[in-house]
Design a protein around this motif. Structure first.
Motif, short mmCIF file in Angstrom:
data_model
loop_
_atom_site.label_atom_id
_atom_site.label_comp_id
_atom_site.label_asym_id
_atom_site.label_seq_id
_atom_site.Cartn_x
_atom_site.Cartn_y
_atom_site.Cartn_z
N MET A 1 43.73 95.41 -48.62
CA MET A 1 42.63 94.65 -49.22
C MET A 1 41.65 95.62 -49.86
N SER A 2 41.25 95.35 -51.08
CA SER A 2 40.32 96.24 -51.77
C SER A 2 38.93 96.06 -51.21
N SER A 3 38.12 97.13 -51.36
CA SER A 3 36.76 97.10 -50.84
C SER A 3 35.92 96.07 -51.57
N ALA A 4 36.29 95.74 -52.83
CA ALA A 4 35.50 94.76 -53.59
C ALA A 4 35.62 93.37 -53.00
N SER A 5 36.75 93.06 -52.38
CA SER A 5 36.94 91.72 -51.83
C SER A 5 36.68 91.66 -50.33
N ARG A 6 36.23 92.76 -49.74
CA ARG A 6 36.01 92.79 -48.30
C ARG A 6 34.63 92.25 -47.99
N THR A 7 34.55 91.35 -47.02
CA THR A 7 33.27 90.77 -46.62
C THR A 7 32.64 91.64 -45.54
N GLY A 8 31.34 91.90 -45.68
CA GLY A 8 30.64 92.77 -44.74
C GLY A 8 30.25 92.04 -43.47
N SER A 9 29.30 92.65 -42.76
CA SER A 9 28.87 92.14 -41.47
C SER A 9 28.06 90.86 -41.64
N LEU A 10 28.38 89.84 -40.84
CA LEU A 10 27.61 88.60 -40.87
C LEU A 10 26.19 88.86 -40.37
N ARG A 11 26.07 89.66 -39.29
CA ARG A 11 24.73 89.97 -38.78
C ARG A 11 23.91 90.70 -39.84
N GLY A 12 24.55 91.66 -40.51
CA GLY A 12 23.83 92.39 -41.55
C GLY A 12 23.41 91.50 -42.71
N GLN A 13 24.29 90.59 -43.11
CA GLN A 13 23.93 89.69 -44.21
C GLN A 13 22.80 88.75 -43.82
N LEU A 14 22.85 88.22 -42.59
CA LEU A 14 21.77 87.34 -42.14
C LEU A 14 20.44 88.08 -42.10
N LEU A 15 20.46 89.31 -41.55
CA LEU A 15 19.22 90.09 -41.49
C LEU A 15 18.73 90.42 -42.90
N ALA A 16 19.67 90.74 -43.80
CA ALA A 16 19.25 91.06 -45.17
C ALA A 16 18.62 89.85 -45.85
N TRP A 17 19.25 88.67 -45.68
CA TRP A 17 18.70 87.46 -46.30
C TRP A 17 17.38 87.04 -45.66
N LEU A 18 17.14 87.43 -44.43
CA LEU A 18 15.87 87.10 -43.78
C LEU A 18 14.79 88.12 -44.12
N LEU A 19 15.14 89.40 -44.06
CA LEU A 19 14.12 90.44 -44.14
C LEU A 19 13.78 90.83 -45.57
#
Length: 467
Positions: A1-19
């Motif tokens: 799987m290429s890095s472009a299609s890889r989904t990152g951390s859910l915790r990180g995304q939630l914190l990013a969308w909050l902070l």
């Protein structure tokens, strides 16, 4: 799987969308608060500057027709102590003549508007004096005595050091307070996200701890409402996987059971052929081996067809298919077998009858029906293949063979079951043809009906497809 299609951390995304939005809002708020505080500080300093100007104007009077200003150094020291900056002043007489103070203090510009915040003829403006910025208040003060009346101009300026110090203090305090707010919000968000994801982490641990053979359902009530569709999809996938595995196990069991007997017969026949010295007897044994081999090949082909049908049902890939095209292809493939038995194999039907299905499996289903019809129809008989549509798409295969008794018509769909009449007509059958037909029809949502042929003789197999 290429890095472009890889989904990152859910915790990180939630914190990013909050902070990140919070940090942006806090930054906007900090800028707003800073500017509001500066405006309030400027208003307070201007009020203090006006008070100094008014105090100086009270010491300006008219003596013998001349404007005089009695400004002792003590008063100036008092002004500087109050404002915490350097004070400059200038008093101008009625006729524009210099009276007292700093004669080079920047004059009042012509385009400056009078301040509306105070009930006085006061003007505020900024200028550069002696190499540093200053804020100046210009107040027109009426002066008069018994002989003359006029207006004197009192200007008081202060350096902006105190204002700058206050601005820096306000900015520092604002940024410190907002930074502490962001850090506190980040800590709360981190703990909140971690707590909210605990059910999902428990589900992850449960999945990781499962044995490879454990395909039981996961409890959707253990996770959040938004994640329950994912758990339901996982359970559905495992159910399909169980069906596929069960079909494979059944295929292995059926294949091992059904192939054991003909392979044993072949081995026995081969051993007999090795011990036989008579050429005629050996030829008879070899012919028997050829017949057993044909029957075994036929059985293996039917078992593979059954496995393919079950595998196709698990995949469930359906596309638009022309039943007439499939029927013509099957008729051409099996025409040679029909000619060998002098059977009249005919095709009747409409040109385009479309259904949603798997073309390969539909071909397999129809080939089994036509092959059965040719096998069980005596020499000189008839087999008709029909495709038409009245209310729903229909497929029929009718033969002039012995048919199936009414009592056996439900049981013949079971794997390896053969009616007595079929065993008498064709002893080498496998009992899988109608099982394959039933499974493929079920995959397509179709219904299979076994009916009497023309004039009550033979067998008519009718398959009704959904619209």
């Amino acid at each position: 799987m290429s890095s472009a299609s890889r989904t990152g951390s859910l915790r990180g995304q939630l914190l990013a969308w909050l902070l990140i939005p919070l940090a942006i809002l806090v930054a906007i708020d900090a800028v707003t608060v800073y500017h509001a505080s500066i405006e309030a500080a400027d208003l307070a300093y201007d009020r203090s500057l006006l008070a100094s100007t008014r105090a100086l104007s009270e010491r300006v009077s008219l003596v013998e027709g001349k404007v005089v200003a009695d400004v002792p150094y003590v008063a100036l020291d008092s002004f500087e102590t109050d404002t915490l900056g350097r004070i400059y002043y200038k008093v101008t007489g009625i006729n524009g003549d210099f009276v007292s103070g700093y004669d080079d203090l920047p004059p009042l510009p012509k385009d400056v508007q009078r301040s509306q915040a105070y009930p006085a003829l006061v003007y505020f403006y900024q200028a550069v004096y002696r190499g540093e910025p200053v804020r100046i208040a210009a107040l027109y003060q009426p002066v008069y005595d018994d002989t003359i009346r006029g207006i004197a101009l009192i200007q008081v300026g202060e350096s902006l050091e105190a204002r700058r110090d206050l601005s820096r203090k306000i900015l520092f305090d604002t940024l410190l307070r907002e930074a502490m707010l962001v850090l506190a919000a980040a800590a709360l968000a981190w703990f909140g996200v971690r707590y909210a994801l605990r059910p999902l982490m428990r589900l992850t641990d449960t999945v990781g701890a499962r044995k490879p053979t454990d395909l039981s359902d996961f409890n959707p009530d253990l996770v959040h409402k938004e994640v329950r569709p994912l758990v339901a999809a996982m359970n559905g996938y495992m159910a399909r996987l169980q069906t596929l595995i069960a079909g494979q196990r059944r295929f292995i069991a059926d294949a091992s059971h059904q192939l054991r007997t003909p392979l044993t017969v072949l081995k026995t026949q081969a051993e007999l052929a090795l011990r036989e010295n008579d050429p005629k007897a050996m030829r008879a044994i070899v012919e028997s081996i050829a017949g057993t081999t044909d029957a075994t090949v036929h059985l293996a082909n039917r078992l593979l067809s059954l496995a393919r049908a079950e595998h196709g049902a698990a995949e469930g890939e359906l596309q638009p298919v022309s039943l007439a095209s499939v029927a013509r292809q099957v008729g051409l493939e099996l025409a040679v077998e029909a000619v060998k038995k002098d059977i009249d194999l005919s095709f009747e039907g409409q040109r385009e009858v479309m259904v949603r299905g798997n073309a390969l499996l539909l071909h397999e289903m129809l080939a089994n029906l036509v092959d059965n019809a040719i096998r069980y129809t005596p020499h000189g008989g008839k087999v008709a293949l029909r495709v038409f549509k009245v209310d729903v798409p229909m497929l029929e295969v009718e033969d002039s063979g012995p048919g199936i008794p009414q009592a056996d018509r439900e049981r013949v769909f079971a794997p390896f079951y053969r009616a007595a009449s079929a065993q008498e007509t064709h002893a080498a059958g496998s009992g899988l043809g109608l099982t394959i037909v039933r499974d493929i029809a079920a995959m397509h949502g179709a219904e299979v009906a076994l009916l009497d042929g023309a004039q009550g003789a033979g067998l008519k197999v009718r398959i009704l497809f959904p619209v």
